[in-house]
Write an enzyme that holds these catalytic residues in place. Structure first.
Site, short mmCIF file in Angstrom:
data_model
loop_
_atom_site.label_atom_id
_atom_site.label_comp_id
_atom_site.label_asym_id
_atom_site.label_seq_id
_atom_site.Cartn_x
_atom_site.Cartn_y
_atom_site.Cartn_z
N GLU A 234 14.57 -15.34 20.05
CA GLU A 234 13.21 -14.81 20.00
C GLU A 234 12.75 -14.99 18.56
O GLU A 234 13.20 -14.28 17.66
CB GLU A 234 13.19 -13.35 20.43
CG GLU A 234 11.80 -12.87 20.86
CD GLU A 234 11.00 -12.25 19.74
OE1 GLU A 234 10.24 -12.99 19.08
OE2 GLU A 234 11.15 -11.05 19.50
N CYS A 268 6.23 -9.99 15.50
CA CYS A 268 6.19 -11.33 16.08
C CYS A 268 5.06 -11.47 17.09
O CYS A 268 4.56 -12.57 17.31
CB CYS A 268 7.54 -11.67 16.73
SG CYS A 268 8.10 -10.45 17.92
#
Length: 467
Positions: A234, A268
């Site tokens: 990720e 993010c």
């Protein structure tokens, strides 16, 4: 190589913690214990493994005041917000406990056709040792995404946390120790980058769950070349928002601001670029600038502060350079940093910023900023917005702001992203899978798919011999 990991607090630049880096012998011992403990752990009933995880959760929640203060000192998020990260930890853990049995249940394929029909099914088997390499920006939330389902699924876990949030790994250890986990089932370790790569290359684990930068993800893949170890990545994001003319504008402004500036933009899935329909562009820009100017930048231990320092001075320097380059290219800044006395060059304290007259030739609109700054572009219609939103090497989430849900679904089908939010942003729902496209990474966390990524399928064909 230094033998100590040092955590420098962004609050005042002081050394907040130091921990010895594991020796090679210590590293080998930790992974060997994890390997030795895994088979007996996997043989425990699923309900027992879940119970251990829930007891650890309760122990962690009991540490909330301590964790909140430590978290603010480690990565700079204002103390008014840090207690609530554990709310997400609780939500995700309890949801994973709720869906574990169904997610890990065998897939029954029924009987084979014919005179001697065989029973066929596919079971989910634990991978073995899961090596979790966690980041600092949401250090409890990102860690729990992998640790809890890995343990519930019958894996053992070794956690290596960021040097910026060393104490987070220790609190996880405290919680699991309080829950009485058998030795070796959960361990944390302090490793250098080179040691982390060596552990992967040496097949000390059966899977790596990494959250971090694109460069970090590439390093994980290089280390794993030829090992056939599963890697869940990720990585970065440059998440867009599109504000349609039928949106509830005040609601969109308030939430886009929060999505851009919460955690000093260090998320993010935070909003880094906004595309606004020309019919509401001027009002949206004015409203977002007004909200931005109301943030309070300062010492995050002050309960009145709503915007703390970035975790590292070098991160703030990169944001400043992106902004400066955009301004040299013709961008317009709408927020005077002088309104924020704590903003100081060379420190992690940086004022929030809103830029217009930006374009996709600027790094500010194409490269990850990961700071409290957002760019806004005017668009003519949905098609132009879709084209600009897809013009990115990333693809974690996007958000659409509209009252027309049918139109939102139609637009969403055209977007190349892991998650489509409508009238929401900067959020992770544990019932949905967390995934992305392109440089955002590969694999999936949470939801039943997260359990599938932490296990392997095993096929069964059971037939009686003919009489």
């Amino acid at each position: 190589m230094p033998d100590v990991m040092t955590l420098v607090s962004p609050v005042d630049g002081s050394i907040y913690a130091e921990r010895p880096i594991a020796t090679e012998a210590e590293m080998n011992r930790v992974f060997r214990l994890a390997r030795d403990a895994q088979k007996s752990w996997a043989k425990l009933p699923l309900e027992t493994r879940i119970d251990y995880c829930l007891k650890a959760l309760d122990a962690m929640l009991a540490m909330r005041p301590r964790i909140a203060e430590e978290l603010t000192w480690q990565m700079g998020r204002p103390i008014r917000y840090t207690p609530f990260e554990l709310n997400g930890v609780e939500q995700r853990t309890r949801h994973m406990a709720k869906i574990a049995a169904e997610s890990l249940a065998p897939l029954d394929s029924g009987l084979e056709f014919g005179d001697h029909g065989a029973h066929r099914y596919i079971s989910r088997e634990p991978l073995g040792v899961v090596f979790v390499v966690a980041p600092w920006n949401y250090p409890y939330l990102t860690t729990v995404n992998s640790v809890m389902p890995a343990l519930m699924a019958g894996n053992t876990v070794v956690l290596k946390h960021s040097d910026q949030t060393l104490l987070v790994a220790e609190r996880f250890q405290d919680a699991f120790d309080a829950a009485g986990l058998p030795e070796g089932v959960f361990q944390h370790i302090v490793l250098s980058h080179d040691q982390t790569a060596a552990a992967i290359a040496g097949r000390k684990a059966d899977m790596v769950a990494f959250t971090g930068s694109v460069a970090g993800g590439a390093a994980m893949e290089r280390a794993a070349v030829g090992t056939f170890i599963a890697i869940n990545l990720e990585l970065g994001g440059k998440d867009p928002a599109y504000v349609r003319p039928d949106s509830k504008l005040d609601f969109a402004i308030e939430n886009v601001a929060d999505g851009a500036f919460f955690n000093s933009g260090q998320c993010c899935c935070g909003i880094e670029r906004v595309y606004v329909h020309e019919l509401v562009y001027d009002d949206f820009v004015a409203g977002l600038v007004d909200v931005t100017k109301k943030y309070v930048l300062g010492n995050p231990m002050d309960s009145a502060v709503t915007l703390g320092p970035m975790a590292r001075a070098r991160g703030a320097a990169m944001v400043r350079e992106q902004i400066a380059a955009a301004l040299r290219g013709g961008a317009v800044a709408h927020v005077d940093p002088k309104l924020f006395p704590f903003d100081r060059e060379g420190t992690p304290y940086i004022a929030p910023q809103v830029l217009t007259s930006v374009n996709h030739q600027m790094a500010f609109m194409t490269e990850e900023t990961f700071g409290p700054a957002v760019g806004i572009m005017k668009v003519r219609d949905d098609a132009e917005a879709v084209a600009l939103m897809n013009d990115s090497k990333y693809g974690l989430t996007c958000s659409l702001w509209t009252e027309d849900l049918d139109a939102a679904e139609a637009i969403g089908r055209e977007l190349e992203t892991g998650t489509v939010f409508v009238n929401r942003c900067d959020y992770l729902d544990p019932a949905l899978t967390w995934t992305g496209v392109r440089d955002t990474g590969r694999g999936a966390a949470l939801s039943p798919l997260g359990f599938h990524g932490l296990t392997r399928p095993k096929s069964w064909y059971l037939r009686r011999a003919p009489v």
